[in-house]
Motif scaffolding. Structure first.
Motif, PDB file in Angstrom:
ATOM      1  N   GLY A 155      31.061  37.501  38.120  1.00  0.00           N
ATOM      2  CA  GLY A 155      31.936  38.122  37.132  1.00  0.00           C
ATOM      3  C   GLY A 155      32.488  37.100  36.167  1.00  0.00           C
ATOM      4  O   GLY A 155      32.923  36.027  36.554  1.00  0.00           O
ATOM      5  N   ILE A 156      32.514  37.421  34.860  1.00  0.00           N
ATOM      6  CA  ILE A 156      32.961  36.472  33.848  1.00  0.00           C
ATOM      7  C   ILE A 156      34.258  36.924  33.182  1.00  0.00           C
ATOM      8  O   ILE A 156      34.939  36.144  32.530  1.00  0.00           O
ATOM      9  N   SER A 157      34.642  38.192  33.324  1.00  0.00           N
ATOM     10  CA  SER A 157      35.879  38.684  32.711  1.00  0.00           C
ATOM     11  C   SER A 157      37.054  38.404  33.634  1.00  0.00           C
ATOM     12  O   SER A 157      37.688  39.313  34.171  1.00  0.00           O
ATOM     13  N   ASN A 158      37.355  37.116  33.809  1.00  0.00           N
ATOM     14  CA  ASN A 158      38.407  36.710  34.728  1.00  0.00           C
ATOM     15  C   ASN A 158      39.085  35.441  34.212  1.00  0.00           C
ATOM     16  O   ASN A 158      38.573  34.774  33.304  1.00  0.00           O
ATOM     17  N   ASN A 159      40.210  35.114  34.822  1.00  0.00           N
ATOM     18  CA  ASN A 159      40.930  33.911  34.461  1.00  0.00           C
ATOM     19  C   ASN A 159      40.403  32.746  35.294  1.00  0.00           C
ATOM     20  O   ASN A 159      40.937  32.422  36.343  1.00  0.00           O
ATOM     21  N   TRP A 160      39.335  32.136  34.788  1.00  0.00           N
ATOM     22  CA  TRP A 160      38.729  31.013  35.478  1.00  0.00           C
ATOM     23  C   TRP A 160      39.585  29.764  35.292  1.00  0.00           C
ATOM     24  O   TRP A 160      40.436  29.705  34.395  1.00  0.00           O
ATOM     25  N   PRO A 211      31.412  35.906  48.190  1.00  0.00           N
ATOM     26  CA  PRO A 211      32.384  34.818  48.091  1.00  0.00           C
ATOM     27  C   PRO A 211      33.761  35.287  47.652  1.00  0.00           C
ATOM     28  O   PRO A 211      33.894  36.192  46.818  1.00  0.00           O
ATOM     29  N   CYS A 212      34.785  34.654  48.204  1.00  0.00           N
ATOM     30  CA  CYS A 212      36.140  34.891  47.703  1.00  0.00           C
ATOM     31  C   CYS A 212      36.339  34.185  46.373  1.00  0.00           C
ATOM     32  O   CYS A 212      37.010  34.693  45.478  1.00  0.00           O
ATOM     33  N   VAL A 213      35.741  33.009  46.255  1.00  0.00           N
ATOM     34  CA  VAL A 213      35.892  32.206  45.045  1.00  0.00           C
ATOM     35  C   VAL A 213      34.543  32.108  44.326  1.00  0.00           C
ATOM     36  O   VAL A 213      33.568  31.598  44.870  1.00  0.00           O
ATOM     37  N   LEU A 214      34.503  32.641  43.104  1.00  0.00           N
ATOM     38  CA  LEU A 214      33.320  32.491  42.274  1.00  0.00           C
ATOM     39  C   LEU A 214      33.309  31.077  41.705  1.00  0.00           C
ATOM     40  O   LEU A 214      34.360  30.494  41.426  1.00  0.00           O
ATOM     41  N   LYS A 215      32.123  30.527  41.496  1.00  0.00           N
ATOM     42  CA  LYS A 215      32.047  29.128  41.085  1.00  0.00           C
ATOM     43  C   LYS A 215      30.996  28.929  39.995  1.00  0.00           C
ATOM     44  O   LYS A 215      29.922  29.514  40.025  1.00  0.00           O
ATOM     45  N   ASP A 262      39.237  32.804  41.707  1.00  0.00           N
ATOM     46  CA  ASP A 262      39.531  33.424  42.991  1.00  0.00           C
ATOM     47  C   ASP A 262      39.641  34.924  42.788  1.00  0.00           C
ATOM     48  O   ASP A 262      40.578  35.408  42.127  1.00  0.00           O
ATOM     49  N   ARG A 263      38.691  35.650  43.321  1.00  0.00           N
ATOM     50  CA  ARG A 263      38.654  37.097  43.140  1.00  0.00           C
ATOM     51  C   ARG A 263      39.897  37.773  43.703  1.00  0.00           C
ATOM     52  O   ARG A 263      40.282  38.868  43.266  1.00  0.00           O
ATOM     53  N   ARG A 264      40.539  37.146  44.644  1.00  0.00           N
ATOM     54  CA  ARG A 264      41.721  37.742  45.275  1.00  0.00           C
ATOM     55  C   ARG A 264      42.929  37.759  44.335  1.00  0.00           C
ATOM     56  O   ARG A 264      43.909  38.451  44.598  1.00  0.00           O
ATOM     57  N   SER A 265      42.859  37.026  43.230  1.00  0.00           N
ATOM     58  CA  SER A 265      43.955  37.077  42.252  1.00  0.00           C
ATOM     59  C   SER A 265      44.000  38.435  41.564  1.00  0.00           C
ATOM     60  O   SER A 265      45.055  38.867  41.086  1.00  0.00           O
ATOM     61  N   ASN A 266      42.853  39.099  41.484  1.00  0.00           N
ATOM     62  CA  ASN A 266      42.796  40.458  40.924  1.00  0.00           C
ATOM     63  C   ASN A 266      42.877  41.504  42.037  1.00  0.00           C
ATOM     64  O   ASN A 266      43.368  42.618  41.809  1.00  0.00           O
ATOM     65  N   GLU A 267      42.346  41.157  43.233  1.00  0.00           N
ATOM     66  CA  GLU A 267      42.297  42.096  44.361  1.00  0.00           C
ATOM     67  C   GLU A 267      42.855  41.397  45.596  1.00  0.00           C
ATOM     68  O   GLU A 267      42.090  40.823  46.375  1.00  0.00           O
TER      69      GLU A 267
END
Length: 333
Positions: A226-231, A300-304, A321-326
């Protein structure tokens, strides 16, 4: 009477010379010298690849072998033999030998490479290298198309270490000991070869790069980049298709300072990541970051993202970290 006796004596002397003297009309039997090999080019290849063996006393070669497997002699100039890697040749290091009536030659080493599992249908093409210049023993990304199953990547005919390889991107390290200046990069696949120029900056001032693309773990089939996130390297938002912008630089007029694109695809039939790359550019600084997605787990919990800078040539890691949204997301650490 004396003249008759003297004539007979002369006649007998001539007969003795004729039958016991040197036989000028016949030469000694020639000994065929043993063949001696000096070099082989290239030093490795797959079955069917052409190979040239150079040496002396090979003009009347009867046979050429890779280990114990005989190959076809395509041409012979007297000092070089053209052949091909024979079907049935052992994958790995082989010993090439030439046989003539004078005997068996010395042996030269040649590496037979296993034909890649994933091969694109067309010859390779190369478009760019990021960064366009870098030190030896530093990593680079080679962009193009039909790059799957690259057999070799060379810089001025020096082999480069290949870390990852898919249809559009190859990651390698610039070979050690290349002099500063323009180098010809050649990518060879089963379907052909392609070249592009690269600027070698010389030896690394502080030694080899501490990190290269060997740290990338090829993502599994159900990996979701996923790219629509706060990396950690930007607040990225998809716009259209696989293009995205960094909302941290959004001035409200859609004139973004940081823009990028990516492609990711897993071919389930081939069990192969045939597409995996990401690239974004800061228009203000002119710096481009390019790399690939990486994940050690299926969920993964963390996309890299593993990225290289077009300015410094160094590797960095960008994460989300996907858990920041979920917060309640069930995922693998």
């Amino acid at each position: 009477m004396k003249q008759l006796i003297r004539g007979r004596q002369l006649f007998l002397l001539l007969l003795i010379i004729l039958f016991t003297g040197p036989r000028c009309g016949k030469s000694k039997k020639e000994v065929t010298p043993v063949p001696a090999l000096s070099s082989v080019s290239p030093l490795k290849g797959i079955v069917g690849d052409p190979v040239t063996v150079n040496g002396q006393n090979i003009g009347n070669a009867d046979k050429i072998t890779f280990n114990s497997t005989a190959s076809t002699i395509v041409g012979n100039t007297g000092t070089s033999i053209t052949t091909v890697v024979p079907s049935g040749a052992t994958v790995g290091m082989n010993k090439i030998a030439v046989y003539t009536s004078g005997g068996k030659s010395n042996e030269l080493q040649f590496e037979v490479i296993k034909e890649p599992d994933n091969v694109d249908p067309l010859p390779p093409t190369l478009s760019k290298i990021i960064p366009a210049a870098n030190f030896t023993e530093y990593p680079v990304l080679i962009y193009g198309d039909n790059l799957s199953g690259a057999i070799s990547v060379t810089f001025n005919d020096k082999d480069a270490v290949v870390y990852t390889n898919n249809k559009k991107v190859i990651t390698v390290t610039v070979p050690k000991d290349l002099p500063a200046g323009t180098a010809t990069v050649k990518v060879k696949t089963v379907k052909g070869t392609s070249t592009i120029n690269f600027q070698v900056s010389g030896p690394p001032p502080a030694g080899p790069a501490s990190v290269n693309f060997s740290i990338i773990t090829i993502p599994p089939p159900n990996y979701v980049p996923g790219i629509s996130n706060n990396w950690s390297c930007g607040l990225f938002s998809l716009q259209d298709g696989n293009n995205f912008v960094d909302l941290n630089t959004d001035d409200g007029t859609f004139n973004y300072d940081v823009t990028g694109s990516y492609e990711y695809h897993f071919d389930k039939n081939k069990d192969y990541n045939d597409l995996n790359y990401i690239e974004f550019t800061n228009k203000t600084t002119g710096e481009t970051f390019a790399g690939q997605f990486s994940s050690p787990t299926a969920n993964p919990c963390v996309l890299k993202m593993v990225l290289i800078s077009s300015k410094t040539g160094t590797i960095s890691t960008c994460t989300f970290d996907r858990r920041s949204n979920e917060p309640d997301l069930q995922c693998d650490q």
